[in-house]
Scaffold this active site. Structure first.
Site, PDB file in Angstrom:
ATOM      1  N   CYS A  13      -1.616 -20.870  41.106  1.00  0.00           N
ATOM      2  CA  CYS A  13      -0.502 -20.548  42.008  1.00  0.00           C
ATOM      3  C   CYS A  13      -0.904 -20.669  43.465  1.00  0.00           C
ATOM      4  O   CYS A  13      -0.498 -19.867  44.312  1.00  0.00           O
ATOM      5  CB  CYS A  13      -0.011 -19.132  41.721  1.00  0.00           C
ATOM      6  SG  CYS A  13       0.510 -18.893  40.014  1.00  0.00           S
ATOM      7  N   ALA A  14      -1.711 -21.681  43.805  1.00  0.00           N
ATOM      8  CA  ALA A  14      -2.118 -21.896  45.196  1.00  0.00           C
ATOM      9  C   ALA A  14      -0.882 -22.074  46.072  1.00  0.00           C
ATOM     10  O   ALA A  14       0.183 -22.456  45.599  1.00  0.00           O
ATOM     11  CB  ALA A  14      -3.006 -23.139  45.282  1.00  0.00           C
ATOM     12  N   ASP A  15      -1.059 -21.782  47.353  1.00  0.00           N
ATOM     13  CA  ASP A  15       0.032 -21.931  48.325  1.00  0.00           C
ATOM     14  C   ASP A  15       0.677 -23.310  48.259  1.00  0.00           C
ATOM     15  O   ASP A  15       1.897 -23.440  48.274  1.00  0.00           O
ATOM     16  CB  ASP A  15      -0.528 -21.720  49.742  1.00  0.00           C
ATOM     17  CG  ASP A  15       0.043 -20.444  50.357  1.00  0.00           C
ATOM     18  OD1 ASP A  15       0.692 -19.672  49.618  1.00  0.00           O
ATOM     19  OD2 ASP A  15      -0.165 -20.234  51.559  1.00  0.00           O
ATOM     20  N   ARG A  18       3.502 -24.282  45.846  1.00  0.00           N
ATOM     21  CA  ARG A  18       4.910 -23.991  46.121  1.00  0.00           C
ATOM     22  C   ARG A  18       5.613 -25.250  46.626  1.00  0.00           C
ATOM     23  O   ARG A  18       6.721 -25.583  46.210  1.00  0.00           O
ATOM     24  CB  ARG A  18       5.033 -22.877  47.160  1.00  0.00           C
ATOM     25  CG  ARG A  18       4.441 -21.540  46.702  1.00  0.00           C
ATOM     26  CD  ARG A  18       4.713 -20.444  47.723  1.00  0.00           C
ATOM     27  NE  ARG A  18       4.104 -20.729  49.007  1.00  0.00           N
ATOM     28  CZ  ARG A  18       4.698 -20.535  50.178  1.00  0.00           C
ATOM     29  NH1 ARG A  18       5.929 -20.065  50.242  1.00  0.00           N
ATOM     30  NH2 ARG A  18       4.064 -20.809  51.304  1.00  0.00           N
ATOM     31  N   TYR A  62      -5.297 -21.070  31.949  1.00  0.00           N
ATOM     32  CA  TYR A  62      -5.138 -22.518  32.132  1.00  0.00           C
ATOM     33  C   TYR A  62      -5.200 -23.240  30.795  1.00  0.00           C
ATOM     34  O   TYR A  62      -4.463 -24.189  30.535  1.00  0.00           O
ATOM     35  CB  TYR A  62      -6.234 -23.048  33.063  1.00  0.00           C
ATOM     36  CG  TYR A  62      -6.276 -22.396  34.443  1.00  0.00           C
ATOM     37  CD1 TYR A  62      -5.127 -21.864  35.028  1.00  0.00           C
ATOM     38  CD2 TYR A  62      -7.466 -22.336  35.161  1.00  0.00           C
ATOM     39  CE1 TYR A  62      -5.160 -21.283  36.294  1.00  0.00           C
ATOM     40  CE2 TYR A  62      -7.514 -21.764  36.432  1.00  0.00           C
ATOM     41  CZ  TYR A  62      -6.360 -21.233  36.984  1.00  0.00           C
ATOM     42  OH  TYR A  62      -6.398 -20.668  38.222  1.00  0.00           O
ATOM     43  N   LEU A  78      -6.289 -26.412  42.225  1.00  0.00           N
ATOM     44  CA  LEU A  78      -7.387 -25.431  42.217  1.00  0.00           C
ATOM     45  C   LEU A  78      -8.383 -25.729  43.335  1.00  0.00           C
ATOM     46  O   LEU A  78      -8.390 -26.829  43.886  1.00  0.00           O
ATOM     47  CB  LEU A  78      -8.110 -25.495  40.858  1.00  0.00           C
ATOM     48  CG  LEU A  78      -7.258 -25.164  39.621  1.00  0.00           C
ATOM     49  CD1 LEU A  78      -8.039 -25.453  38.335  1.00  0.00           C
ATOM     50  CD2 LEU A  78      -6.806 -23.702  39.655  1.00  0.00           C
ATOM     51  N   LYS A 101      -6.252 -33.114  46.873  1.00  0.00           N
ATOM     52  CA  LYS A 101      -7.404 -33.633  47.591  1.00  0.00           C
ATOM     53  C   LYS A 101      -8.081 -32.484  48.299  1.00  0.00           C
ATOM     54  O   LYS A 101      -7.390 -31.509  48.608  1.00  0.00           O
ATOM     55  CB  LYS A 101      -6.980 -34.726  48.563  1.00  0.00           C
ATOM     56  CG  LYS A 101      -6.240 -34.247  49.817  1.00  0.00           C
ATOM     57  CD  LYS A 101      -4.762 -33.997  49.609  1.00  0.00           C
ATOM     58  CE  LYS A 101      -4.291 -32.920  50.556  1.00  0.00           C
ATOM     59  NZ  LYS A 101      -3.118 -32.210  50.187  1.00  0.00           N
ATOM     60  N   ASP A 171      -9.834 -31.083  53.382  1.00  0.00           N
ATOM     61  CA  ASP A 171      -8.487 -31.620  53.599  1.00  0.00           C
ATOM     62  C   ASP A 171      -8.402 -32.472  54.851  1.00  0.00           C
ATOM     63  O   ASP A 171      -7.937 -33.602  54.825  1.00  0.00           O
ATOM     64  CB  ASP A 171      -7.487 -30.464  53.775  1.00  0.00           C
ATOM     65  CG  ASP A 171      -6.871 -30.086  52.449  1.00  0.00           C
ATOM     66  OD1 ASP A 171      -7.172 -30.740  51.443  1.00  0.00           O
ATOM     67  OD2 ASP A 171      -6.095 -29.127  52.442  1.00  0.00           O
TER      68      ASP A 171
END
Lengths: 345, 345
Positions: A13-15, A18, A62, A78, A101, A171
């Protein structure tokens, strides 16, 4: 297409998940089907908050999501250090893989992911969204126009993300390098030399760094990425005959309408007091945001494999791997005290 | 001012002298008075073609112009290698000196020019026109605004002149370095490292080069200048809180109205799909072109000395000297195989 949409599972549920969940909802050939978190409550809350349709699955692990035979494709946001483990498992479970990435900690790790995807016949694509904006194709048209742009001579990329919004330095560096390779038609540079001004925090994490990349034909590119500066997302590509400027290449200023600036055969009036031709501003509209276009492209490839027995498209993993190879070389140059590092494919 | 305009002599008929002659005509406190060439015919033709008023003098030798007691100030657009000889003579003849850039072949030569001007009490200014455009002051306001721009972190300058129009590489490098120093509030960098991709022609003349400049406080600047690419005149200055972009800093797109772009506290919406605040475009108008503003500034200083017994203003020679010091360091770094070169004032 009469074919049913590709069913996506979201791993964690990483930002950023969303944004991509919204994109999966927006893409006409994709649908949100499942989300997994190490906490079932968190997964349920995420599904409720992010427009998962009725009947979606929520999983407290997972592995459980990967065991669901109805999941066609898995989006993996992740932390990078976990990519190799989970991406390989995704492929082994015959799920197609949309991978955030940077794709891995280094190219050797990423090669394991590529190998797993290839041997299991699944599609692999990384989550570099700006590649899928229609503006990018328009800009590429200009860059490949021998009459208007000529040959690329130099390219300068600056990406200075907002720390909270975009996560890790991987990133920022990833975007810089991808932008450079994109403008160079994905030809790898021969040599990479890191800039002498990296800034590390007390934990040894890079907060700011840059590099120059050199090609056999004399092309040069520089990039700088930093958490210490105001948000910046610039490409300045200069050719023998033309120049391209864009200031929001990673995340567009506006979702539906963006622009870039192109000059060609620039020159001055007789007394050199002003320019004869000003750069032209090119406006590109899109109904779907770039992240939904990315999902649509990925789901289209997955649909081809699922419904028409096509082979996975190698273009996307190849681009990811080249980006990772250059990233590795920048790190190696920093570690070697800013010595030149040669890239062997 | 009831004072009479400053009378200019022009030494030689270089292409750029046409533009500056027009500027002298446009500046309210300056007037074209004389032109010298090694050929009297050439000087006469130049005076006729460039709006010299009736009663102007034409001379068949530079010395003759310098001996004319009615000449207040001399504009020197001669080749750089001749600057030290003629600039020193101009000063010795008690004429004020407007000197084309690059001011000399190296800082040691320029120091002789400074010494001659100081000991003869004449004003010295170099011909970097963009410094005098009102836009430059507006941009400097933004860069020095701690709330909107914060501290400068990085600065990238690209100048790719049209070979025929702007002459030598010294010009392009000069503009790059001046732009960098300007954004750094004229604080000299500690270290200069040339880029590893200089291109020389068969005569050994630099066609393309660049460098990175490093300051004690972590600021970094890069520049690239080249004759091999499309015309480019970019400044990208990035601070902790804001960014500035301008794409025509040396020669403005239009003579009377120009712009620059400034962003501050940039950030994304909640889902990181677009920017919250787009950069703002700032438009700056001017009645006089920047070269006439330069002449007006110079003639104003000369008038202060001539009519009010003021001292020459040291700001302008100091800026020229710093620019030359960095130029020397870039050359030294190229000659030393791209080793870091430290700058001592």
């Amino acid at each position: 297409m009469a074919e049913s949409p590709i069913r996506f599972g979201v791993l964690g549920c990483a930002d950023i998940a969303r944004k991509v969940s919204r994109a999966i909802n927006l893409a006409p050939n994709a649908t949100l089907y499942a989300v997994a978190s190490r906490s079932l409550d968190k997964a349920s809350a995420f599904a409720a908050a992010n427009g998962f349709p009725p009947g979606s699955k929520v999983y407290g692990s997972y592995e459980a999501l990967l065991d669901d035979p109805n999941v066609d494709a898995v989006y993996v946001p992740l932390p990078t250090s976990l990519h190799v483990k989970w991406a390989v498992l995704v492929a082994q479970k015959k799920k197609h893989l949309l991978l955030e990435k940077p794709v891995a900690l280094n190219a050797a790790e990423f090669d394991k992911i590529i190998e797993a995807c290839e041997s299991n016949g699944v599609q692999l694509m990384d989550g570099t969204m700006w590649m899928h904006h229609p503006r990018t194709a328009k800009m590429a048209e200009f860059l490949s126009d021998a009459g208007r742009f000529g040959q690329l001579k130099s390219n300068d990329i600056r990406v200075k993300p907002d720390l909270d919004a975009l996560g890790s330095l991987g990133d920022a560096g990833w975007y810089c390098i991808r932008g450079i390779l994109w403008a160079a038609n994905f030809e790898l540079p021969k040599t990479v030399i890191a800039s002498r001004d990296p800034v590390l925090n007390q934990a040894g994490v890079l907060l700011s760094c840059g590099a120059s990349l050199y090609w056999e034909d004399g092309k040069v590119a520089t990039f700088h990425c930093s958490f210490l500066s105001n948000l910046t997302m610039d490409i300045t590509a200069i050719g023998t005959k033309g120049s391209l400027h864009v200031h929001d290449f990673v995340i567009p200023y506006k979702e539906k309408e963006v622009s870039f600036s192109a000059s060609s055969e620039s020159g001055f009036d007789d007394l050199v007091t002003c320019w004869v031709l000003e750069p032209s501003k090119h406006i590109v509209s899109t109904d779907l945001p770039q992240e939904a276009l990315m999902v649509r492209e990925f789901a289209g490839l997955v649909g081809g494999i699922k419904f028409e027995s096509l082979k996975p498209e190698k273009k996307w993993p190849t681009i990811s791997r080249k980006t990772q190879l250059v990233l590795d070389a920048v790190k190696a140059s920093i570690e070697k005290g800013f010595e030149p590092v040669h890239i062997n494919e």
